[in-house]
Enzyme design. Sequence first.
Site, mmCIF file in Angstrom:
data_model
loop_
_atom_site.group_PDB
_atom_site.id
_atom_site.type_symbol
_atom_site.label_atom_id
_atom_site.label_comp_id
_atom_site.label_asym_id
_atom_site.label_seq_id
_atom_site.Cartn_x
_atom_site.Cartn_y
_atom_site.Cartn_z
ATOM 1 N N ALA A 40 0.845 -1.182 0.000
ATOM 2 C CA ALA A 40 0.000 0.000 0.000
ATOM 3 C C ALA A 40 0.882 1.234 0.000
ATOM 4 O O ALA A 40 1.877 1.292 0.730
ATOM 5 C CB ALA A 40 -0.901 0.002 1.234
ATOM 6 N N TYR A 41 0.516 2.200 -0.819
ATOM 7 C CA TYR A 41 1.224 3.476 -0.831
ATOM 8 C C TYR A 41 0.581 4.391 0.194
ATOM 9 O O TYR A 41 -0.632 4.566 0.215
ATOM 10 C CB TYR A 41 1.223 4.075 -2.239
ATOM 11 C CG TYR A 41 2.237 3.350 -3.073
ATOM 12 C CD1 TYR A 41 3.540 3.812 -3.169
ATOM 13 C CD2 TYR A 41 1.924 2.147 -3.692
ATOM 14 C CE1 TYR A 41 4.498 3.107 -3.862
ATOM 15 C CE2 TYR A 41 2.873 1.431 -4.394
ATOM 16 C CZ TYR A 41 4.161 1.923 -4.462
ATOM 17 O OH TYR A 41 5.109 1.210 -5.141
ATOM 18 N N LEU A 42 1.422 4.938 1.053
ATOM 19 C CA LEU A 42 0.954 5.778 2.150
ATOM 20 C C LEU A 42 1.102 7.254 1.820
ATOM 21 O O LEU A 42 0.298 8.071 2.264
ATOM 22 C CB LEU A 42 1.740 5.447 3.424
ATOM 23 C CG LEU A 42 1.754 3.958 3.786
ATOM 24 C CD1 LEU A 42 2.685 3.706 4.952
ATOM 25 C CD2 LEU A 42 0.346 3.471 4.074
ATOM 26 N N LEU B 56 -3.322 4.987 -0.057
ATOM 27 C CA LEU B 56 -3.800 5.895 -1.095
ATOM 28 C C LEU B 56 -4.201 5.029 -2.283
ATOM 29 O O LEU B 56 -3.405 4.225 -2.762
ATOM 30 C CB LEU B 56 -2.680 6.843 -1.533
ATOM 31 C CG LEU B 56 -2.141 7.820 -0.496
ATOM 32 C CD1 LEU B 56 -0.953 8.588 -1.076
ATOM 33 C CD2 LEU B 56 -3.231 8.780 -0.057
ATOM 34 N N ASN C 106 4.479 0.680 -9.610
ATOM 35 C CA ASN C 106 3.481 0.196 -8.652
ATOM 36 C C ASN C 106 2.698 1.358 -8.059
ATOM 37 O O ASN C 106 1.513 1.221 -7.761
ATOM 38 C CB ASN C 106 4.155 -0.632 -7.566
ATOM 39 C CG ASN C 106 4.473 -2.026 -8.054
ATOM 40 O OD1 ASN C 106 3.587 -2.758 -8.450
ATOM 41 N ND2 ASN C 106 5.739 -2.375 -8.037
#
Length: 158
Positions: free
Chosen positions: A29-31, A82, A144
Site C-alpha cells: 500500500a502506498y501511504l 492511497l 506500482n
Amino acid sequence: MAKEIERKFLVDGDGWKDGAEKGVRLRQAYLLGAPDRSARVRLFDDTRARITLKFGSGAMSRDEFEYDVPLDDALDMIDHALGHVIDKTRYRVPAGDFVWEVDVYHGDLADLVVAEVELPSETATPHLPDWLGREVTGDRRYTNQALAETGVIPEEDG
C-alpha cells in the site's frame, strides 16, 4: 544511502516459469506519494513487513531506504492506503549474472505480468531473456505507485 537501479519489462509468455523459484505473495500500500517520492508498506506472505521510502524521478535509478516494521503496524498502515492495495506474487528467476523478479498481479490487475532486474550501475547490460516483452523502464504508468493510484492495467500505445 541505498540506490535502486532497475530496468522493467512486460512479460511475453510463460517461459520464465521454467527457472522460477517459489513465489512470495506481496500486498503493498502506498501511504504517501508524489512524482519524485513515495512511502509504501509491503507485507510478505502476511508474515513480515517492510516500509520503503523512495526519492528521485530518474527513469532507472532512485534513492531507496527500507526498514522492517512490526506486522501489526503494517496491517494498520494498509488501512491508510492511497488508492488501491497492490496484490501480486513475486518470483525470482536467475538468468546469468542477474536475477529477474517477475511480478504476477492479482485482482483488477490480474492480466499484468512485469519483470524487473536490479543493476549495479545504469550502464550494466544484463542478458535479456526471450520471455521479455516491451521495455517499460521510465514509463510511469507501470510503476506500482501509478498502478495503486489507478487500479487498472495501462492501455497499450499504438
